[in-house]
Structures are given as structure tokens and as C-alpha cells.
Write a protein that holds these residues in place. Structure first.
Motif, PDB file in Angstrom:
ATOM      1  N   TYR A  98      -9.440 -29.339  10.637  1.00 30.82           N
ATOM      2  CA  TYR A  98      -8.792 -28.475  11.615  1.00 30.82           C
ATOM      3  C   TYR A  98      -7.899 -27.442  10.920  1.00 30.82           C
ATOM      4  O   TYR A  98      -7.799 -26.291  11.358  1.00 30.82           O
ATOM      5  N   LEU A  99      -7.263 -27.844   9.813  1.00 29.95           N
ATOM      6  CA  LEU A  99      -6.337 -26.960   9.109  1.00 29.95           C
ATOM      7  C   LEU A  99      -7.012 -26.123   8.031  1.00 29.95           C
ATOM      8  O   LEU A  99      -6.360 -25.278   7.414  1.00 29.95           O
ATOM      9  N   TYR A 100      -8.298 -26.326   7.797  1.00 25.93           N
ATOM     10  CA  TYR A 100      -8.963 -25.698   6.661  1.00 25.93           C
ATOM     11  C   TYR A 100      -8.876 -24.180   6.711  1.00 25.93           C
ATOM     12  O   TYR A 100      -8.400 -23.538   5.760  1.00 25.93           O
ATOM     13  N   TYR A 101      -9.325 -23.576   7.797  1.00 29.73           N
ATOM     14  CA  TYR A 101      -9.365 -22.110   7.861  1.00 29.73           C
ATOM     15  C   TYR A 101      -7.969 -21.484   7.904  1.00 29.73           C
ATOM     16  O   TYR A 101      -7.742 -20.450   7.257  1.00 29.73           O
ATOM     17  N   PRO A 102      -7.007 -22.065   8.630  1.00 27.12           N
ATOM     18  CA  PRO A 102      -5.640 -21.522   8.518  1.00 27.12           C
ATOM     19  C   PRO A 102      -5.094 -21.575   7.092  1.00 27.12           C
ATOM     20  O   PRO A 102      -4.416 -20.640   6.648  1.00 27.12           O
ATOM     21  N   ALA A 130     -14.543 -27.605 -11.057  1.00 29.18           N
ATOM     22  CA  ALA A 130     -15.148 -28.346  -9.949  1.00 29.18           C
ATOM     23  C   ALA A 130     -16.622 -28.609 -10.210  1.00 29.18           C
ATOM     24  O   ALA A 130     -17.137 -29.711  -9.925  1.00 29.18           O
ATOM     25  N   VAL A 131     -17.327 -27.623 -10.747  1.00 27.96           N
ATOM     26  CA  VAL A 131     -18.760 -27.782 -11.036  1.00 27.96           C
ATOM     27  C   VAL A 131     -18.969 -28.818 -12.134  1.00 27.96           C
ATOM     28  O   VAL A 131     -19.846 -29.688 -12.016  1.00 27.96           O
ATOM     29  N   MET A 132     -18.177 -28.747 -13.205  1.00 30.99           N
ATOM     30  CA  MET A 132     -18.341 -29.697 -14.310  1.00 30.99           C
ATOM     31  C   MET A 132     -18.016 -31.116 -13.874  1.00 30.99           C
ATOM     32  O   MET A 132     -18.669 -32.068 -14.314  1.00 30.99           O
ATOM     33  N   GLN A 133     -17.023 -31.275 -13.013  1.00 29.22           N
ATOM     34  CA  GLN A 133     -16.699 -32.615 -12.522  1.00 29.22           C
ATOM     35  C   GLN A 133     -17.848 -33.205 -11.711  1.00 29.22           C
ATOM     36  O   GLN A 133     -18.094 -34.407 -11.757  1.00 29.22           O
ATOM     37  N   HIS A 177     -23.710 -25.884  -2.771  1.00 31.43           N
ATOM     38  CA  HIS A 177     -22.863 -27.033  -2.408  1.00 31.43           C
ATOM     39  C   HIS A 177     -23.670 -28.296  -2.129  1.00 31.43           C
ATOM     40  O   HIS A 177     -23.214 -29.405  -2.403  1.00 31.43           O
ATOM     41  N   ARG A 178     -24.888 -28.154  -1.607  1.00 28.28           N
ATOM     42  CA  ARG A 178     -25.699 -29.351  -1.308  1.00 28.28           C
ATOM     43  C   ARG A 178     -26.106 -30.067  -2.592  1.00 28.28           C
ATOM     44  O   ARG A 178     -26.055 -31.315  -2.660  1.00 28.28           O
ATOM     45  N   HIS A 186     -18.408 -29.984  -1.209  1.00 31.35           N
ATOM     46  CA  HIS A 186     -18.254 -28.736  -1.953  1.00 31.35           C
ATOM     47  C   HIS A 186     -18.361 -27.494  -1.068  1.00 31.35           C
ATOM     48  O   HIS A 186     -17.977 -26.407  -1.505  1.00 31.35           O
ATOM     49  N   LYS A 187     -18.871 -27.625   0.125  1.00 33.54           N
ATOM     50  CA  LYS A 187     -18.911 -26.480   1.027  1.00 33.54           C
ATOM     51  C   LYS A 187     -17.508 -26.009   1.374  1.00 33.54           C
ATOM     52  O   LYS A 187     -17.259 -24.798   1.515  1.00 33.54           O
ATOM     53  N   ARG A 188     -16.579 -26.940   1.506  1.00 33.06           N
ATOM     54  CA  ARG A 188     -15.180 -26.597   1.757  1.00 33.06           C
ATOM     55  C   ARG A 188     -14.366 -26.567   0.462  1.00 33.06           C
ATOM     56  O   ARG A 188     -13.405 -25.808   0.341  1.00 33.06           O
ATOM     57  N   LEU A 189     -14.765 -27.409  -0.475  1.00 29.06           N
ATOM     58  CA  LEU A 189     -13.985 -27.556  -1.704  1.00 29.06           C
ATOM     59  C   LEU A 189     -13.999 -26.279  -2.550  1.00 29.06           C
ATOM     60  O   LEU A 189     -12.948 -25.832  -3.023  1.00 29.06           O
ATOM     61  N   LEU A 190     -15.173 -25.673  -2.735  1.00 35.87           N
ATOM     62  CA  LEU A 190     -15.279 -24.542  -3.654  1.00 35.87           C
ATOM     63  C   LEU A 190     -14.471 -23.316  -3.216  1.00 35.87           C
ATOM     64  O   LEU A 190     -13.742 -22.733  -4.034  1.00 35.87           O
ATOM     65  N   PRO A 191     -14.555 -22.860  -1.937  1.00 37.04           N
ATOM     66  CA  PRO A 191     -13.733 -21.702  -1.558  1.00 37.04           C
ATOM     67  C   PRO A 191     -12.240 -21.945  -1.733  1.00 37.04           C
ATOM     68  O   PRO A 191     -11.507 -21.072  -2.231  1.00 37.04           O
TER      69      PRO A 191
END
Length: 359
Positions: free
Chosen positions: A13-17, A97-100, A237-238, A301-306
Motif C-alpha cells: 500500500y505504501l510502495y508508490y507513495p 541486487a542482481v548479484m545477490q 524480475h521474473r 524484484h518487480k518492486r525491489l529493483l525500482p
């Protein structure tokens, strides 16, 4: 179970704000960053000058600028530096993030496969030995040497990890440790036999990371590499989520993780090599920022990367600000600042209950 589900629901819920908040903080931090230094420039004038430059004279007025030198200070010196901080922070966080995900290891960072050691060897050779009188190599000596060293290291790690079968996450880590140790020993050997005190000091300063070499002629190359890498990985991300599940789960899904690991490793190495070539080794950004975002938004990763990209850029902008203001008239190596900030944060995350890598 209820608590974890509620936490994830609240985070979603708080992601986009929070993303919008990060964007606002980055913009405000950039204005503040170009305002401070040995010459203090009022924030309002700094904002007008930045808008004037970024909009190609369409937005922002220079009529309110009270000192003609303010424009040159911001345009020639401070704006390239703050753009470097933003881009390198984004790139290091992305590669972390990618290497992890690739090696399924929470301690992985952009330098896990020995890229920093290879880049350091290349830069050391460029500083202490040189490349001769060729025009191209004379103009881009240190950056060229660091980039070539990073690429050769990555190639050696990929080749070594592929011997005797497919490249697994464990083989990649072990290969990176071995190759990195070898390149570090070669760097020390060059330094030991070099009769150049000034060059050795320059190598030491470069190895601690600095944004001082930033300039407008370097921004296009850095921006192209980092932004292209960000755009590419945001659509992967998938596959990155599947890597967290492991090879056995990937086989049932029909995904060849070994191939994707090699591709992602090459791309991450190119991005990291470019950044290291321009700024030296800046530690902890690619390690701590993905962990913070993963703790806030989960492992998807869809939310994590941005979120990781934006927080990484913001983090390095403020690290650069601190490197310039902590000691008057002294520009501290930014790698020292990131390590001093990152170490306590990482220790806190280790002892904090409820955080679990990948879940």
C-alpha cells in the motif's frame, strides 16, 4: 503468518507513495548538493540554474543569479559530480541486487566476482607503468586500465566457473574469490616494485573511491551504460525471482538458470567496470541498499529493483555531500564515507529479528 501478511499488505500500500517520496528527495538533494562547497550558493539560485541547464534554457531564469561565477561553478564542477553520484549509486545498487539473486547469497555485492580487484590491477598498471604514448590511452589511461581489468576478471571468473559443468552460484563465488585474490596479489606486486611514491599515493586514493574526476565529457558514457542496464534488468524480475528459488525449481519451470547467470554476470560486470573505471572502488552501496529495500518491500524484484535504484542514488548523493562538508576544505574519499555509514547499518540488519533474505 497473519503478521507477515499484514506487513506485506501494508508495504504494498505504501510502495508508490514511498517511490514518489524518494524521487522528491533525490531532486531536493541534488539542489542542495550543488549549493554547498567552498563557495555557498543560495538554494533558490541553484534551483534556477539547474532548471535552466537541464531544460536547455526553456525553464528557469538566470536573472535572479547575483553572481556570474555561480553558473560556472554549478555547471562545470558540481552538476557533473552530483549526476555521477546519482548514476553510480543507482548502478551499484542495481548490480548488488542482481548479484545477490545470481549467487543466492545475501553477502554478495557488485565486487563479489573480483571485479574490484581486476579494476584495481588495471588502474595500478595505468598509474605506475602507463600504456605508452598512444593518444587514446594517454587521455583515458586510468579509466581504460580499470575497465579492461574488470572485463578480464569477469571473463576469467566465467571461464573458471564453467569448467567441469554448468556455472552454479557456488562455483561463481569460489571462482570470484580465487581470481580476485590473484589480481590483488598482482596489484601488490606492481606497487612493491614501483619506484613512484606519488603514483602509489594516487593508487591508494583511487582505491578508496572518489567522484572528483567527474566531468561532462564522461557523463554520456556513464549514463548510457547505467541507464541501459537499469532498463534491461527492470524487465528481468521474473528470472531474478526464479533464481532465489534455486536450480531445482527453475528446472521444473523450464528455465536455464546457468545461461541467465552468465548473461547477467557479463552485463553486471560491464556496468560495474564502467563505474569503477570512473570513480574507483566504492563499497557497501551495492550490499546495504538492496537489503534495506528488501526489508521494506520484500524480495519480489518487480518492486525491489525500482526502489533499490532510487534509494541507491539518494544514498550516494548524501555520501558525496558528507565527503565534502565533514572536514572544511577537504574532499574525503567517498568510499570511506559509504563504509562508515554502511557497516553499522549492516550490523543492525544482521541482529534485527524478522529479516530473511529472499523472503
Amino acid at each position: 503468518m497473519v503478521t507477515r501478511a499484514a506487513h506485506r499488505s501494508g508495504s504494498a500500500y505504501l510502495y508508490y507513495p514511498l517511490i514518489l517520496l524518494l524521487l522528491f528527495l533525490i531532486a531536493a538533494s541534488m539542489v542542495f548538493s550543488v549549493s554547498i562547497g567552498q563557495v555557498h550558493i543560495p538554494l533558490r539560485q541553484s534551483m534556477n540554474i539547474m532548471l535552466h541547464i537541464l531544460s536547455a534554457d526553456h525553464i528557469g531564469s538566470l536573472d535572479s543569479v547575483t553572481n556570474d561565477s555561480y553558473f560556472n561553478i554549478i555547471y562545470q564542477i558540481r552538476m557533473p559530480r552530483v549526476l555521477f553520484a546519482l548514476l553510480i549509486g543507482m548502478g551499484l545498487s542495481l548490480c548488488g541486487a542482481v548479484m545477490q539473486a545470481i549467487v543466492q547469497n545475501p553477502l554478495a555485492d557488485p565486487y563479489i566476482i573480483g571485479i574490484s580487484s581486476g579494476a584495481s590491477l588495471g588502474a595500478t598498471v595505468a598509474i605506475l607503468i602507463g600504456f605508452g604514448a598512444a593518444a587514446f590511452l594517454s587521455n583515458f589511461g586510468i579509466a581504460f586500465g580499470a575497465f579492461i581489468g574488470a572485463v578480464l576478471t569477469s571473463a576469467a571468473v566465467l571461464l573458471l566457473s564453467s569448467i567441469g559443468g554448468r556455472a552454479t552460484s557456488v562455483k561463481l563465488i569460489l571462482s570470484g574469490v580465487v581470481v580476485g585474490a590473484f589480481y590483488s596479489s598482482m596489484s601488490n606486486l606492481v606497487i612493491y616494485f614501483a619506484n613512484n611514491a606519488e603514483g602509489v599515493q594516487k593508487v591508494a586514493f583511487w582505491s578508496m573511491g572518489s567522484l572528483a574526476p567527474s566531468s561532462w565529457d564522461k557523463v554520456p558514457i556513464l549514463a548510457s551504460v547505467v541507464l541501459a542496464g537499469c532498463a534491461l534488468f527492470l524487465f528481468q524480475h521474473r528470472i531474478l525471482n526464479t533464481m532465489l528459488l534455486g536450480d531445482e525449481s527453475a528446472v521444473t519451470l523450464g528455465i536455464n538458470l546457468s545461461l541467465y547467470r552468465k548473461i547477467y554476470m557479463v552485463l553486471a560486470a560491464l556496468i560495474t567496470g564502467t563505474m569503477v573505471a570512473y570513480s574507483g572502488t566504492i563499497g557497501f552501496v551495492g550490499l546495504i541498499v538492496p537489503h534495506i529495500c528488501r526489508g521494506l518491500f520484500g524480495a519480489d524484484h518487480k518492486r525491489l529493483l525500482p526502489a533499490t535504484l532510487l534509494l541507491g542514488g539518494l544514498f550516494l548523493i548524501w555520501a558525496d555531500i558528507l565527503s565534502r562538508i565533514l572536514i572544511p576544505n577537504v574532499d574525503l574519499p567517498i568510499g570511506i564515507i559509504t563504509s562508515v555509514i554502511g557497516s553499522p547499518l549492516f550490523i543492525y540488519m544482521i541482529v534485527k529479528k524478522g529479516y530473511n533474505f529472499g523472503g
